[in-house]
Design a protein around this motif. Structure first.
Motif, PDB file in Angstrom:
ATOM      1  N   THR A  85      -7.295   1.561  22.569  1.00  0.00           N
ATOM      2  CA  THR A  85      -7.129   2.345  23.802  1.00  0.00           C
ATOM      3  C   THR A  85      -7.757   3.730  23.690  1.00  0.00           C
ATOM      4  N   GLY A  86      -8.422   4.000  22.560  1.00  0.00           N
ATOM      5  CA  GLY A  86      -9.134   5.264  22.410  1.00  0.00           C
ATOM      6  C   GLY A  86      -8.256   6.458  22.071  1.00  0.00           C
ATOM      7  N   GLU A  87      -7.013   6.209  21.681  1.00  0.00           N
ATOM      8  CA  GLU A  87      -6.102   7.313  21.361  1.00  0.00           C
ATOM      9  C   GLU A  87      -6.141   7.583  19.851  1.00  0.00           C
ATOM     10  N   PHE A  88      -7.298   8.043  19.399  1.00  0.00           N
ATOM     11  CA  PHE A  88      -7.527   8.154  17.962  1.00  0.00           C
ATOM     12  C   PHE A  88      -6.684   9.240  17.309  1.00  0.00           C
ATOM     13  N   GLN A  89      -6.432  10.318  18.031  1.00  0.00           N
ATOM     14  CA  GLN A  89      -5.616  11.382  17.446  1.00  0.00           C
ATOM     15  C   GLN A  89      -4.225  10.873  17.109  1.00  0.00           C
ATOM     16  N   LYS A  90      -3.737   9.964  17.939  1.00  0.00           N
ATOM     17  CA  LYS A  90      -2.392   9.454  17.712  1.00  0.00           C
ATOM     18  C   LYS A  90      -2.316   8.572  16.469  1.00  0.00           C
ATOM     19  N   ILE A  91      -3.427   8.011  16.072  1.00  0.00           N
ATOM     20  CA  ILE A  91      -3.422   7.141  14.896  1.00  0.00           C
ATOM     21  C   ILE A  91      -2.952   7.914  13.669  1.00  0.00           C
ATOM     22  N   VAL A  92      -3.593   9.044  13.416  1.00  0.00           N
ATOM     23  CA  VAL A  92      -3.254   9.834  12.222  1.00  0.00           C
ATOM     24  C   VAL A  92      -1.853  10.419  12.345  1.00  0.00           C
ATOM     25  N   LEU A  93      -1.522  10.924  13.517  1.00  0.00           N
ATOM     26  CA  LEU A  93      -0.189  11.507  13.715  1.00  0.00           C
ATOM     27  C   LEU A  93       0.891  10.460  13.492  1.00  0.00           C
ATOM     28  N   TYR A  94       0.686   9.273  14.028  1.00  0.00           N
ATOM     29  CA  TYR A  94       1.682   8.206  13.883  1.00  0.00           C
ATOM     30  C   TYR A  94       1.817   7.789  12.422  1.00  0.00           C
ATOM     31  N   ALA A  95       0.693   7.579  11.773  1.00  0.00           N
ATOM     32  CA  ALA A  95       0.732   7.134  10.382  1.00  0.00           C
ATOM     33  C   ALA A  95       1.463   8.143   9.501  1.00  0.00           C
ATOM     34  N   LYS A  96       1.227   9.433   9.734  1.00  0.00           N
ATOM     35  CA  LYS A  96       1.916  10.463   8.961  1.00  0.00           C
ATOM     36  C   LYS A  96       3.412  10.455   9.266  1.00  0.00           C
ATOM     37  N   LYS A  97       3.742  10.277  10.520  1.00  0.00           N
ATOM     38  CA  LYS A  97       5.146  10.321  10.936  1.00  0.00           C
ATOM     39  C   LYS A  97       5.950   9.214  10.285  1.00  0.00           C
ATOM     40  N   VAL A  98       5.383   8.008  10.247  1.00  0.00           N
ATOM     41  CA  VAL A  98       6.135   6.859   9.715  1.00  0.00           C
ATOM     42  C   VAL A  98       5.829   6.594   8.248  1.00  0.00           C
ATOM     43  N   GLY A  99       4.957   7.408   7.656  1.00  0.00           N
ATOM     44  CA  GLY A  99       4.642   7.222   6.242  1.00  0.00           C
ATOM     45  C   GLY A  99       3.864   5.954   5.957  1.00  0.00           C
ATOM     46  N   TYR A 100       2.971   5.617   6.859  1.00  0.00           N
ATOM     47  CA  TYR A 100       2.217   4.369   6.717  1.00  0.00           C
ATOM     48  C   TYR A 100       0.790   4.665   6.288  1.00  0.00           C
ATOM     49  N   THR A 101       0.311   3.896   5.341  1.00  0.00           N
ATOM     50  CA  THR A 101      -1.073   4.043   4.895  1.00  0.00           C
ATOM     51  C   THR A 101      -1.901   2.962   5.561  1.00  0.00           C
ATOM     52  N   ALA A 102      -2.684   3.360   6.518  1.00  0.00           N
ATOM     53  CA  ALA A 102      -3.484   2.401   7.283  1.00  0.00           C
ATOM     54  C   ALA A 102      -4.802   2.121   6.564  1.00  0.00           C
ATOM     55  N   ASN A 103      -5.424   1.019   6.941  1.00  0.00           N
ATOM     56  CA  ASN A 103      -6.771   0.708   6.456  1.00  0.00           C
ATOM     57  C   ASN A 103      -7.755   1.464   7.349  1.00  0.00           C
ATOM     58  N   TYR A 104      -7.884   2.734   7.068  1.00  0.00           N
ATOM     59  CA  TYR A 104      -8.657   3.593   7.943  1.00  0.00           C
ATOM     60  C   TYR A 104     -10.144   3.225   7.976  1.00  0.00           C
ATOM     61  N   ILE A 105     -10.655   2.722   6.882  1.00  0.00           N
ATOM     62  CA  ILE A 105     -12.074   2.353   6.859  1.00  0.00           C
ATOM     63  C   ILE A 105     -12.324   1.175   7.789  1.00  0.00           C
ATOM     64  N   PHE A 106     -11.421   0.214   7.756  1.00  0.00           N
ATOM     65  CA  PHE A 106     -11.542  -0.935   8.655  1.00  0.00           C
ATOM     66  C   PHE A 106     -11.496  -0.476  10.110  1.00  0.00           C
ATOM     67  N   LEU A 107     -10.543   0.430  10.399  1.00  0.00           N
ATOM     68  CA  LEU A 107     -10.429   0.950  11.761  1.00  0.00           C
ATOM     69  C   LEU A 107     -11.680   1.718  12.161  1.00  0.00           C
ATOM     70  N   LEU A 108     -12.138   2.560  11.267  1.00  0.00           N
ATOM     71  CA  LEU A 108     -13.316   3.377  11.567  1.00  0.00           C
ATOM     72  C   LEU A 108     -14.526   2.497  11.857  1.00  0.00           C
ATOM     73  N   ARG A 109     -14.659   1.438  11.083  1.00  0.00           N
ATOM     74  CA  ARG A 109     -15.800   0.546  11.281  1.00  0.00           C
ATOM     75  C   ARG A 109     -15.763  -0.085  12.673  1.00  0.00           C
TER      76      ARG A 109
END
Length: 848
Positions: A488-512
Motif C-alpha cells: 500500500t506504499g506506507e513504507f515509513q510505517k514498516i520500520v516504525l511497526y517493526a521497531k514497535k513490536v520488536g520484529y526483524t523483517a526481511n528488509y532486503i526481500f521487501l526492498l527488492r
C-alpha cells in the motif's frame, strides 16, 4: 471453598481489641486495629500480603480506617478528621466537623463517607475539598447503631444501614437514597449490597439492589433493579426468597453481604456464623453452612477468589469462595437443578455442564428449533459446542427462501454475545466476501467480533489489502503486516511497526519487491533502513538491490546520504560508490571526488578506474607509483593545464623530470606548451640545466626557446643566455634575440648544431654584447668567426674583442695575428686601454 488464613493473636493482636469498635477492614488488603499498650495508644496496620510484619504507629484516635487500595489512613479524634499518607509520612487533608461522626467508611479509593446523627457526607481527596452533605438521615434510623454504608458503582444509589434492639430481637433499618431523584426510601433490612448484572438477553448491565432481612415473620432475600433500565434492556424481574434459619438459630439474622461478580453470587453471613450463597439472577440458594462459631463482625470482597473475606471475634481471618471446577456439578447433582446449572455455566463460562448442553443442543437441533439450538451452542461454557462440527451441521441445513439461513442465525447470535473464534470467523467471512459485503467485516472488526488470524487475513486479502492489513495487525502476523504496508506504499510505517513490536523483517526481500514496482519509493525505503546508527539491513545488500535494477543514480543518492559521516569502517562502500559511478556516470564520480567527502576508499583501485573513465586528473590525484603517473600524465589534452602545472608541485624532483621526458616523448607537439609552463614554474627546484638537457635531448629548440625566454630576463647564468640565443636562432626568432640580453656561457659543443654563427654575431654587435660573443665563440672553438667579425662586420670593436680574448687566456700570438689583420680600422687608444686593464701592455704594443 472455605479457608482460615490466620489468627490475629498469632501476629501480636490482643484479643480484647478484636471487635467492631476497634478493628476495621475496608478491603482485602489491610486490617487496621486500635490498641492500647499500657498508657500508650497505637494503631496496628496489617498488610494482608505481609502479615508477619505489621506496622505499628503511636497514634491516639477514636477510629482508624485504611484506604482500600493504598497506604493511606483516615483518623478520627473527636470531631477532627485527618488523612495521612503513611509511605510519604505526610498529612494529606484534615477537617473539623461541627457534629460527631458516628460511622465512616471508604466508599472508593478517593472518597470517604461520613455519617452523623443527622446526615451523610462525602469527603473527596482531590485538592482542598471539604465534606459535602449528600442527604439527611431518615427518621426511621433514629436510635440505630450504624453498621454499614454502601453505594453502587456510579455512586448514584446510596444506602445507610443500622440496627437496633426491639422486642427481644435485632431490627435492621436501611435508608436507600437516589442521588438523581434526591429521594430516600426507608427499608427494613440487615445486610445489603449493590451489584452490576448483565442478563443474558440484555445489551447493558442492570444495577441491582440486594438485601437480606430477618423480620418477625422470618428471613427474606430480595433482589430488585433500581432506577430506570438502560435503553434496550428488558427490566430485571425482582426476586424474593426465604432465608432458612435452622431451629438452633432462631435469633440469628444477616450481618454482612458481599457480591462475587465473577460468578454472580451473593454471599450472606449471619450473626451466628452461617454462610448463604445465592444465585443473583434467580435468587436461588446454592449453598448454606456454618463457617464460624463466633460472630463475623466485619467483611470485604475477596478479590483474589471473587468471594468474601471476614474477621470473627476469635481473631480468625477467614474466606469463602465458589469452587469453579465443582460448583456446576454440585448444583446439578446435589441440588438437582440442571436448569440453574445450565444458566450459571452459560452465564459465567463455568465447566461441569458439558453433557447437559450437548444433550439440550441435540434435542433442539433435531427438533428443527435451530435458533434455540444456536443460542445453546453460543452460550455453552468454555466453547464446548463452538466447534467446526457445529458449524458444519448448520451448513448442512437447507435455507428456506425468504428466511435467514440457520447458519447465519447461528453466527448472528454469536456476534451478539461474544467474539467469534478463529474457525467461526473464517466460516462467516468466506460467504460474506463472496457476496461482496466486505463492509460487514469492517463493522465486525471495529466491534472486535472476529478473532483475527493469518488465515482470515489471507482470505480477506484476496479482496482488499487494506482490510487484510487490519486483520494482520490484530492477529500480530508481523511479516504480513509489513508486506501489506509495502503493497500500500506506507513504507515509513514498516520500520516504525517493526521497531514497535520488536520484529526483524526481511528488509532486503521487501526492498527488492518495492524497487521493482517503484524505484523512487524503494530509494526512500532504503534510506529509512539506514537512518539510525545501527542499520536495519546490510548496506552492501541494499546496494546489490539497487544494482540488480541498474539504478545507479538512485543508489548514488542513497549512498551519499548513508555514508555522509565518512567512517573508516565504510571504506569498502565508499569504494563501491565511486566504482559504480566511474563505470556508469564518470562525471558524477568526478563531482564526488571533487567534493572530497570520502577518505577511506581504495585509492589505488579508484585511480585505475578514473584513468579508464578518462578522468586523468582524478587518476593522477590518487596515483603514487611513477609508472602509473607517467602513463596518465602524457595525455595533456585531457587535463586542465593550470591543474597539471600545480600537480607537478606535488611530485619529487626526480619524478617531475621523468614525467616531463615521458610527456615530450609521447607527443611533443601536444605536450610541449604545458611542459614549458611546468619547466618555467619549477626551474629553480628542478634545475635549469636538467630542464635544458631534457629539451635538447628531444631537439626541442622551440620548447627551449620558450622556456628560457621566460627566465632569461631574471637569470645571471651565462649558459641560460647562450642556450636561449641558440634556441632563438634555431627557431628563427632573431627579433626576440635582439630584444633579450644574452649571457653566453660555452660549455657544450654546438658547432655541429649551429652551422651559421653570423646572425648571432650581428645581434651581439648591434646590442653591444661583443665581449660575451667573444667568450662564446672562443670557448666553442669558433675563432674563425671572431676573425670574420673584426674583419667584415665591425673592425672598430677590435679593442673589445682583444679584451675578451685576454679574459679567456688566448695566446698572444693569436691576438697579435688578429690585430695585424685589422690594421688601421680601430682605435689604438681603446685597444691599449683594454690591454692595460688586464696588465698585458706588451701585447698591443708589439702588435702595433
Amino acid at each position: 471453598m472455605f479457608g482460615i488464613h490466620y489468627m490475629l493473636q498469632n501476629i501480636g493482636i490482643n484479643a480484647a481489641n478484636i471487635g467492631f469498635s476497634t478493628l476495621t477492614m475496608e478491603s482485602d488488603k489491610y486490617i487496621c486495629v486500635r490498641e492500647k499498650v499500657g498508657e500508650t495508644a497505637q494503631v496496628v496496620i496489617i498488610d494482608m500480603n505481609d502479615t508477619a510484619n505489621p506496622i505499628r504507629r503511636p497514634i491516639s484516635a477514636d477510629s482508624a480506617i485504611m484506604n482500600p487500595a493504598s497506604k493511606v489512613i483516615a483518623l478520627k479524634a473527636g470531631k477532627t478528621l485527618q488523612i495521612f499518607n503513611i509511605e510519604m509520612k505526610s498529612k494529606m487533608k484534615s477537617h473539623n466537623m461541627t457534629e460527631e461522626v458516628t460511622f465512616w467508611k471508604w466508599i472508593s479509593v478517593n472518597t470517604v463517607a461520613l455519617v452523623t446523627d443527622t446526615a451523610v457526607y462525602h469527603w473527596g481527596m482531590e485538592g482542598d475539598s471539604q465534606p459535602a452533605k449528600v442527604f439527611d438521615r431518615h427518621s426511621s434510623l433514629a436510635g440505630c447503631q450504624m453498621i454499614n454504608y454502601r453505594t453502587d458503582a456510579k455512586q448514584q444509589w446510596l444506602l445507610l444501614i443500622g440496627i437496633s434492639a426491639q422486642q427481644n430481637r435485632v431490627v435492621g433499618a436501611m435508608q436507600l437514597y437516589s442521588v438523581e431523584r434526591k429521594v430516600s426510601q426507608p427499608i427494613e433490612g440487615h445486610a445489603a449490597a449493590f451489584a452490576n448484572f448483565k442478563m443474558p438477553d440484555n445489551k447493558a448491565e442492570s444495577t441491582l439492589f440486594c438485601f437480606a432481612v430477618r423480620g418477625a415473620q422470618g428471613g427474606k432475600m430480595h433482589v430488585i433493579e433500581v432506577g430506570t433500565p438502560p435503553a434496550g434492556n428488558q427490566p430485571f424481574t425482582k426476586k424474593a426468597v426465604d432465608i432458612f434459619f435452622p431451629p438452633e438459630a432462631q435469633n440469628d439474622f444477616p450481618v454482612a453481604m458481599q457480591i462475587g461478580p465473577k460468578y454472580d453470587v451473593i454471599y450472606v453471613i449471619t450473626k451466628y456464623g452461617y454462610i448463604h450463597l445465592y444465585d443473583i439472577e434467580t435468587c436461588t440458594c446454592i449453598y448454606m453452612n456454618r463457617i464460624s462459631g463466633d460472630t463475623i463482625f466485619v467483611t470485604a470482597p475477596h478479590e483474589t477468589t471473587a468471594g468474601i473475606i471476614g474477621v470473627n471475634r476469635k481473631g480468625q481471618v477467614l474466606s469463602v469462595a465458589v469452587e469453579e471446577e465443582n460448583i456446576i456439578q454440585y448444583i446439578t447433582n446435589s441440588l438437582s437443578n440442571p436448569d440453574l446449572a445450565l444458566r450459571m455455566a452459560s452465564r459465567n463460562n463455568l465447566p461441569g455442564a458439558d453433557d447437559l448442553f450437548v444433550r439440550k443442543f441435540n434435542t433442539l437441533f433435531q427438533g428443527g428449533q435451530y435458533n434455540e439450538a444456536a443460542k445453546v451452542a453460543a452460550s455453552a461454557p468454555k466453547g464446548i459446542l463452538r466447534t467446526p462440527q457445529t458449524i458444519q451441521r448448520f451448513q448442512q441445513v437447507p435455507a428456506t427462501a425468504g428466511q435467514t439461513s440457520p447458519l447465519l442465525q447461528y453466527f448472528g447470535i454469536l456476534l451478539d454475545q461474544d467474539q467469534l473464534n478463529k474457525h467461526e470467523s473464517l466460516e462467516l467471512c468466506r460467504p460474506v466476501l463472496q457476496s461482496g459485503r466486505k463492509q460487514l467485516i469492517e463493522k465486525w472488526l471495529k466491534a472486535d467480533r472476529l478473532e483475527c488470524s493469518e488465515e482470515l487475513g489471507d482470505l480477506v486479502k484476496q479482496t482488499d489489502t487494506t482490510l487484510a492489513l487490519s486483520v494482520y495487525l490484530r492477529a500480530g502476523v508481523h511479516s504480513k503486516v509489513i508486506m501489506c504496508f509495502a503493497e500500500t506504499g506506507e513504507f515509513q510505517k514498516i520500520v516504525l511497526y517493526a521497531k514497535k513490536v520488536g520484529y526483524t523483517a526481511n528488509y532486503i526481500f521487501l526492498l527488492r519487491n518495492i524497487m521493482r514496482a517503484n524505484p523512487e519509493q524503494g530509494t526512500q525505503f532504503a534510506q529509512m533502513l539506514v537512518q539510525d546508527d545501527e542499520p536495519l539491513a546490510d548496506i552492501n545488500m541494499i546496494v546489490d538491490v539497487f544494482m540488480e535494477a541498474n539504478l545507479v543514480q538512485q543508489c548514488t543518492s542513497f549512498l551519499l546520504d548513508a555514508l555522509k559521516n565518512n567512517r573508516p569502517s565504510e571504506g569498502p562502500l565508499q569504494t563501491r560508490l565511486l566504482e559504480m559511478n566511474l563505470m556508469h556516470a564518470p562525471q558524477v564520480a568526478d563531482a564526488i571526488l571533487g567534493n572530497q567527502m570520502f577518505t577511506h576508499y581504495d585509492r589505488a583501485h579508484i585511480a585505475q578506474l578514473c584513468e579508464k573513465a578518462g578522468l586523468l586528473q582524478r587518476a593522477l590525484e590518487h596515483y603514487t607509483d611513477l609508472y602509473d603517473i607517467k602513463r596518465a600524465v602524457v595525455h595533456t589534452h585531457l587535463l586542465n593545464p593550470e591543474w597539471l602545472v600545480t600537480y607537478f608541485g606535488s611530485l619529487s624532483v626526480e619524478d617531475s623530470l621523468e614525467c616531463l621526458k615521458a610527456m615530450l616523448q609521447a607527443n611533443i607537439r601536444q605536450n610541449l606548451q604545458v611542459c614549458v609552463q611546468i619547466a618555467t614554474k619549477y626551474h629553480e627546484q628542478l634545475g635549469t640545466t636538467s630542464l635544458i638537457e631534457i629539451f635538447e635531448s628531444f631537439k626541442s629548440y622551440e620548447g627551449l626557446f620558450y622556456f628560457l625566454g621566460s627566465i632569461v630576463n631574471f637569470s645571471q647564468d651565462p649558459d641560460v643566455h647562450f642556450k636561449y640565443i641558440q634556441a632563438a636562432c634555431k627557431t628563427g626568432q632573431i627579433k626576440e634575440v635582439e630584444r633579450i640580453f644574452v649571457a653566453v656561457r660555452a660549455h657544450q659543443d654546438l658547432e655541429a648544431k649551429l652551422t651559421d654563427q653570423l646572425p648571432l654575431i650581428i645581434v651581439c654587435d648591434r646590442f653591444d654584447y661583443v665581449h660575451d660573443l667573444v667568450l662564446y665563440l672562443y670557448r666553442n672553438n669558433l675563432q674563425k668567426y671572431i676573425e670574420i667579425y673584426v674583419q667584415k662586420v665591425n673592425p672598430s670593436r677590435l679593442a673589445v674583442v682583444v679584451g675578451g680574448l685576454l679574459d679567456v687566456d688566448c695566446s698572444e700570438d693569436a691576438i697579435k695575428q688578429l690585430i695585424m689583420v685589422v690594421r688601421g680600422q680601430f682605435s689604438t687608444d681603446e685597444l691599449v686601454e683594454e690591454v692595460e686593464k688586464r696588465n698585458r701592455c706588451g701585447v698591443p704594443c708589439n702588435a702595433v
